[in-house]
Structures are given as structure tokens and as C-alpha cells.
Write a protein that holds these residues in place. Structure first.
Motif, PDB file in Angstrom:
ATOM      1  N   LYS A   1     111.343 -21.671  57.088  1.00 33.74           N
ATOM      2  CA  LYS A   1     111.106 -20.811  58.240  1.00 33.74           C
ATOM      3  C   LYS A   1     109.742 -21.158  58.825  1.00 33.74           C
ATOM      4  O   LYS A   1     108.760 -21.286  58.088  1.00 33.74           O
ATOM      5  N   PHE A   2     109.683 -21.286  60.150  1.00 34.68           N
ATOM      6  CA  PHE A   2     108.412 -21.689  60.757  1.00 34.68           C
ATOM      7  C   PHE A   2     108.241 -21.032  62.121  1.00 34.68           C
ATOM      8  O   PHE A   2     109.204 -20.621  62.782  1.00 34.68           O
ATOM      9  N   GLY A   3     107.003 -20.962  62.555  1.00 32.84           N
ATOM     10  CA  GLY A   3     106.669 -20.473  63.888  1.00 32.84           C
ATOM     11  C   GLY A   3     105.401 -21.149  64.356  1.00 32.84           C
ATOM     12  O   GLY A   3     104.617 -21.671  63.555  1.00 32.84           O
ATOM     13  N   ALA A   4     105.180 -21.150  65.672  1.00 33.55           N
ATOM     14  CA  ALA A   4     103.976 -21.753  66.244  1.00 33.55           C
ATOM     15  C   ALA A   4     103.677 -21.086  67.570  1.00 33.55           C
ATOM     16  O   ALA A   4     104.536 -20.413  68.159  1.00 33.55           O
ATOM     17  N   GLU A   5     102.464 -21.279  68.049  1.00 29.96           N
ATOM     18  CA  GLU A   5     102.069 -20.674  69.312  1.00 29.96           C
ATOM     19  C   GLU A   5     102.812 -21.296  70.496  1.00 29.96           C
ATOM     20  O   GLU A   5     103.040 -20.634  71.507  1.00 29.96           O
ATOM     21  N   ALA A   6     103.185 -22.584  70.374  1.00 35.62           N
ATOM     22  CA  ALA A   6     103.881 -23.272  71.457  1.00 35.62           C
ATOM     23  C   ALA A   6     104.852 -24.291  70.862  1.00 35.62           C
ATOM     24  O   ALA A   6     104.721 -24.703  69.704  1.00 35.62           O
ATOM     25  N   VAL A   7     105.833 -24.701  71.682  1.00 31.66           N
ATOM     26  CA  VAL A   7     106.848 -25.649  71.223  1.00 31.66           C
ATOM     27  C   VAL A   7     106.223 -26.955  70.774  1.00 31.66           C
ATOM     28  O   VAL A   7     106.617 -27.523  69.749  1.00 31.66           O
ATOM     29  N   GLU A   8     105.244 -27.435  71.518  1.00 32.45           N
ATOM     30  CA  GLU A   8     104.650 -28.732  71.184  1.00 32.45           C
ATOM     31  C   GLU A   8     104.001 -28.711  69.805  1.00 32.45           C
ATOM     32  O   GLU A   8     104.084 -29.687  69.054  1.00 32.45           O
ATOM     33  N   GLY A   9     103.353 -27.616  69.456  1.00 32.71           N
ATOM     34  CA  GLY A   9     102.754 -27.518  68.131  1.00 32.71           C
ATOM     35  C   GLY A   9     103.792 -27.565  67.032  1.00 32.71           C
ATOM     36  O   GLY A   9     103.583 -28.188  65.988  1.00 32.71           O
ATOM     37  N   ALA A  10     104.931 -26.903  67.244  1.00 30.07           N
ATOM     38  CA  ALA A  10     106.014 -26.947  66.261  1.00 30.07           C
ATOM     39  C   ALA A  10     106.595 -28.352  66.153  1.00 30.07           C
ATOM     40  O   ALA A  10     106.941 -28.810  65.063  1.00 30.07           O
ATOM     41  N   ARG A  11     106.735 -29.053  67.296  1.00 29.28           N
ATOM     42  CA  ARG A  11     107.236 -30.440  67.275  1.00 29.28           C
ATOM     43  C   ARG A  11     106.327 -31.341  66.450  1.00 29.28           C
ATOM     44  O   ARG A  11     106.783 -32.155  65.647  1.00 29.28           O
ATOM     45  N   ILE A  12     105.022 -31.208  66.685  1.00 29.27           N
ATOM     46  CA  ILE A  12     104.063 -32.058  65.971  1.00 29.27           C
ATOM     47  C   ILE A  12     104.155 -31.819  64.473  1.00 29.27           C
ATOM     48  O   ILE A  12     104.201 -32.754  63.678  1.00 29.27           O
TER      49      ILE A  12
ATOM     50  N   TRP B   1     116.203 -23.384  66.364  1.00 24.03           N
ATOM     51  CA  TRP B   1     114.931 -22.828  66.804  1.00 24.03           C
ATOM     52  C   TRP B   1     114.998 -22.359  68.247  1.00 24.03           C
ATOM     53  O   TRP B   1     115.852 -22.775  69.028  1.00 24.03           O
ATOM     54  N   LEU B   2     114.060 -21.482  68.592  1.00 24.73           N
ATOM     55  CA  LEU B   2     114.107 -20.718  69.826  1.00 24.73           C
ATOM     56  C   LEU B   2     112.697 -20.576  70.384  1.00 24.73           C
ATOM     57  O   LEU B   2     111.759 -20.296  69.638  1.00 24.73           O
ATOM     58  N   SER B   3     112.566 -20.785  71.702  1.00 23.10           N
ATOM     59  CA  SER B   3     111.254 -20.625  72.337  1.00 23.10           C
ATOM     60  C   SER B   3     111.196 -19.328  73.129  1.00 23.10           C
ATOM     61  O   SER B   3     112.204 -18.647  73.322  1.00 23.10           O
ATOM     62  N   GLU B   4     110.013 -18.997  73.625  1.00 20.22           N
ATOM     63  CA  GLU B   4     109.785 -17.711  74.287  1.00 20.22           C
ATOM     64  C   GLU B   4     110.285 -17.679  75.725  1.00 20.22           C
ATOM     65  O   GLU B   4     110.359 -16.608  76.335  1.00 20.22           O
ATOM     66  N   GLY B   5     110.645 -18.838  76.314  1.00 19.46           N
ATOM     67  CA  GLY B   5     111.104 -18.883  77.695  1.00 19.46           C
ATOM     68  C   GLY B   5     110.319 -19.888  78.515  1.00 19.46           C
ATOM     69  O   GLY B   5     109.730 -20.827  77.988  1.00 19.46           O
ATOM     70  N   ARG B   6     110.327 -19.691  79.834  1.00 19.56           N
ATOM     71  CA  ARG B   6     109.616 -20.609  80.738  1.00 19.56           C
ATOM     72  C   ARG B   6     108.151 -20.168  80.852  1.00 19.56           C
ATOM     73  O   ARG B   6     107.806 -19.323  81.683  1.00 19.56           O
ATOM     74  N   THR B   7     107.322 -20.762  80.033  1.00 17.04           N
ATOM     75  CA  THR B   7     105.912 -20.348  79.999  1.00 17.04           C
ATOM     76  C   THR B   7     105.212 -20.628  81.321  1.00 17.04           C
ATOM     77  O   THR B   7     104.283 -19.910  81.696  1.00 17.04           O
ATOM     78  N   ALA B   8     105.645 -21.681  82.042  1.00 20.76           N
ATOM     79  CA  ALA B   8     105.017 -22.005  83.319  1.00 20.76           C
ATOM     80  C   ALA B   8     105.244 -20.902  84.356  1.00 20.76           C
ATOM     81  O   ALA B   8     104.478 -20.788  85.324  1.00 20.76           O
ATOM     82  N   ARG B   9     106.264 -20.087  84.144  1.00 25.34           N
ATOM     83  CA  ARG B   9     106.550 -18.976  85.052  1.00 25.34           C
ATOM     84  C   ARG B   9     106.142 -17.627  84.445  1.00 25.34           C
ATOM     85  O   ARG B   9     106.527 -16.575  84.926  1.00 25.34           O
ATOM     86  N   GLY B  10     105.394 -17.700  83.366  1.00 24.98           N
ATOM     87  CA  GLY B  10     104.882 -16.485  82.760  1.00 24.98           C
ATOM     88  C   GLY B  10     105.863 -15.741  81.882  1.00 24.98           C
ATOM     89  O   GLY B  10     105.594 -14.599  81.480  1.00 24.98           O
ATOM     90  N   GLU B  11     106.984 -16.355  81.546  1.00 22.62           N
ATOM     91  CA  GLU B  11     107.966 -15.687  80.698  1.00 22.62           C
ATOM     92  C   GLU B  11     107.502 -15.681  79.248  1.00 22.62           C
ATOM     93  O   GLU B  11     107.016 -16.698  78.729  1.00 22.62           O
ATOM     94  N   LYS B  12     107.679 -14.558  78.599  1.00 20.66           N
ATOM     95  CA  LYS B  12     107.234 -14.420  77.215  1.00 20.66           C
ATOM     96  C   LYS B  12     108.161 -13.435  76.502  1.00 20.66           C
ATOM     97  O   LYS B  12     107.946 -12.226  76.555  1.00 20.66           O
ATOM     98  N   TRP B  13     109.212 -13.980  75.891  1.00 19.32           N
ATOM     99  CA  TRP B  13     110.191 -13.178  75.163  1.00 19.32           C
ATOM    100  C   TRP B  13     110.756 -12.057  76.045  1.00 19.32           C
ATOM    101  O   TRP B  13     110.861 -10.912  75.630  1.00 19.32           O
ATOM    102  N   GLY B  14     111.152 -12.442  77.268  1.00 19.00           N
ATOM    103  CA  GLY B  14     111.718 -11.476  78.195  1.00 19.00           C
ATOM    104  C   GLY B  14     113.240 -11.448  78.175  1.00 19.00           C
ATOM    105  O   GLY B  14     113.857 -10.892  79.087  1.00 19.00           O
TER     106      GLY B  14
END
Length: 325
Positions: free
Chosen positions: A289-300, A150-163
């Protein structure tokens, strides 16, 4: 001036793991080696809980542009290996698109061994580029694998979003050849992301992800995970379908069984976390196959599914689920 140290044949970023049952009936980590930037740690070379636990790490918590990691894994008859991480593997920014970070796994399970690989999600920084190949050679009728990619969108705290600049991930499962049967490809799962250069479109990658901040694949196969495979298929079948509502009882409060109540609670959590998922059986495998808005939601969601069913914890111990905490 010549070096006072002996010449080494070790390759940079190369590691090996071999797990086997030794007499009288002891599960043992027979071999564990690694070189920078790869690091492998096992709490014990012997196991009384049914599986060997190994942590897969990298110095600095990730891969710098140009780093290459190769891991060879051998799981012998009746042996079990749980491979985990201690956090997301970070993919650092590359100076240009030609400097690629790579990770390669080569897994051999020639008999009735089992692998459970549940890592934390990979976290690509903006302008990173990465290629991954995970190749599994297994005994078609006896081996078992549970592999999470699985793969996340990046460092969300720094505003990264699939960059990211680029991502290529390939998972292949091959049947090991025998005197009467040739080697055969059983499963290939291939994902390609090309950042701002996605073929055939001018739409930025982050807009194509439809609000997802993480997505992944869970590959299940073999007798050890047969119950878990059926569990995912049953739970997916039980999801509400368009046209499936019984409108004759619209004004009545439905009475739910304990199982139905648990499913309803999980669906409410999925809706809250923006979780979407599907499961399908093919050639004896189950792919989730799965996706979620954030990593924590996918973990839960995924952690709840794995704990409710129980196979991973029973067969590999609680440590195999560290990435779900």
C-alpha cells in the motif's frame, strides 16, 4: 427499413484476450477482440521476449458517465501477458449520482501462467462516479500475478482535489476449484470513497486524505514474482523505526555499504515526494500500500523499486514498465 448489415452478438464495451503457448514452443496471442468504448492493441501476436504485450485503451482517453467496460482474460499454461496503458484513464463528470461508469475484469489463470498488469493511475474528474471489479481465478500453487491499482486526486491543473462523487474498487483472487478442492476466496481488497458523503463524518474527502494526491495497491503472488515479493518485504523491514537509532555514534559519520547508501538515497527521495508505504504478507500474497503527494512522486518511487529488483523487466520486457516513465 431493415439493416443491410448482419446482426452481431458482440456486447458493447466487451473485450477478450487469450494468450497461449502453441507448438513447437511459441507464445501466441490466440484471441483479441473488443467493442466501443474499449480498445485493445498488441504490437505483435507472437513474442520472442517471453511475454505478450497488450495496450488497454478507451476511446477519448476515459469513460463517460454510464460507460461500462468488461474484459475477459485467459492465460494458458506457461504463457505470460503484460497489460499496460498509454496514459491515465479519465473518469468524466456524471450528470447525477445514479449514472455510474463501470469497469470489470475477469482473469483466468488455470495453470502456471503469469499476468503483469501495471496501468497508469485512474484520474477521476470532479463529480464523477465509478465502480471497478477485478476478479482473478488462479491455480493456487502455479499461477503468478502482479496487479497495480492506483488512483489520483483529479485534474490538479484545474484545482481538482478529491472532488469525485463516488469510487468503489474491488480486487478479489480466487483459487480455482479442482475435483478434490472447492473454489476458495484467497484475497479481497476493497476500497470505497464517497466524496462529500463519506459515512460517519462531515469532514470533506480532500481533508481526510492528509495531503496525499495519489494512493494505490500493488498485489503480488506466485513463483514468477517470489523474488520481487521478498524484495518489498526486505526493503520495508529495513525502513528506520522509532527507537532504532544508535545514539552512541551520534557524533560520528556512519559508514554506509552500497546497499545502505542506495536505501538512504531512496528514503531522501521518498521524504521529498511525500511517499508513504507499507508491505505485508498474507496467505502467500504480498500487498504493498502506498501514497504520495503527487503522481510523479509515486512513479519515481514505484518505478525505482521495480527496476532495482528487475523481475518485471526480465520476465515481461521493458514495455511492461511503460507507466513508470
Amino acid at each position: 427499413m431493415s439493416s443491410p448489415f448482419p446482426v452481431t452478438s458482440s456486447k458493447t464495451g466487451h473485450g477478450t484476450i487469450e494468450v497461449a503457448i502453441l507448438p513447437p514452443n511459441t507464445l501466441t496471442l490466440r484471441s483479441l477482440s473488443y467493442t466501443y468504448p474499449l480498445k485493445l492493441i498488441s504490437p505483435s501476436t507472437l513474442s520472442n521476449c517471453g511475454s505478450i504485450l497488450v495496450f488497454l485503451l478507451t476511446y477519448g482517453g476515459g469513460l463517460v458517465a454510464g460507460d461500462s467496460v468488461t474484459l475477459d482474460i485467459s492465460i494458458r499454461s506457461n504463457a505470460k501477458l503484460a497489460l499496460v496503458t498509454q496514459g491515465s484513464m479519465k473518469l468524466f463528470k456524471a450528470p447525477n449520482r445514479d449514472i455510474v461508469s463501470r469497469q470489470n475484469f475477469n482473469v483466468q489463470i488455470p495453470e502456471d501462467g503469469a499476468l503483469c498488469y501495471l496501468p497508469d493511475p485512474v484520474q477521476p474528474f470532479n463529480e464523477s462516479i465509478f465502480e471497478q471489479k477485478q476478479i482473478f481465478h488462479i491455480n493456487y500453487s502455479k499461477a503468478s500475478i502482479c496487479v497495480l491499482d492506483w488512483l489520483s486526486e483529479g485534474r490538479t491543473a484545474r484545482g481538482e482535489k478529491w472532488g469525485l462523487w463516488g469510487w468503489k474498487g474491488k480486487n478479489e483472487v480466487w483459487r480455482i476449484a479442482s475435483p478434490l478442492i472447492r473454489e476458495r476466496l484467497l484475497l479481497r481488497d476493497y476500497m470505497i470513497l464517497e466524496g462529500d458523503r463519506m459515512r460517519g463524518t462531515t469532514i470533506p474527502l480532500h481533508e481526510q486524505m492528509d495531503g496525499l494526491g495519489v494512493f494505490g495497491t500493488l498485489i503480488l503472488y506466485g513463483p514468477v514474482f517470489s523474488h520481487l515479493m521478498q524484495y518489498f518485504l526486505d526493503e520495508f523491514t529495513a525502513l528506520p523505526r522509532i527507537g532504532g537509532r544508535n545514539w552512541t555514534t551520534i557524533n560520528e559519520e556512519p559508514k554506509l555499504s552500497p546497499l545502505e547508501a542506495k536505501r538512504a538515497s531512496r528514503r531522501a527521495q521518498e521524504k521529498q515526494d511525500g511517499v508513504l508505504w507499507t508491505a505485508a504478507a498474507t496467505r502467500g500474497f504480498v500487498l504493498v500500500k502506498f501514497g504520495a503527494e503527487a503522481v510523479e512522486g509515486a512513479r519515481i518511487w514505484l518505478g525505482g523499486m521495480l527496476r532495482d529488483e528487475g523481475t518485471v523487466e526480465v520476465e515481461f520486457g521493458e514495455g511492461a514498465l511503460l507507466c513508470m516513465k
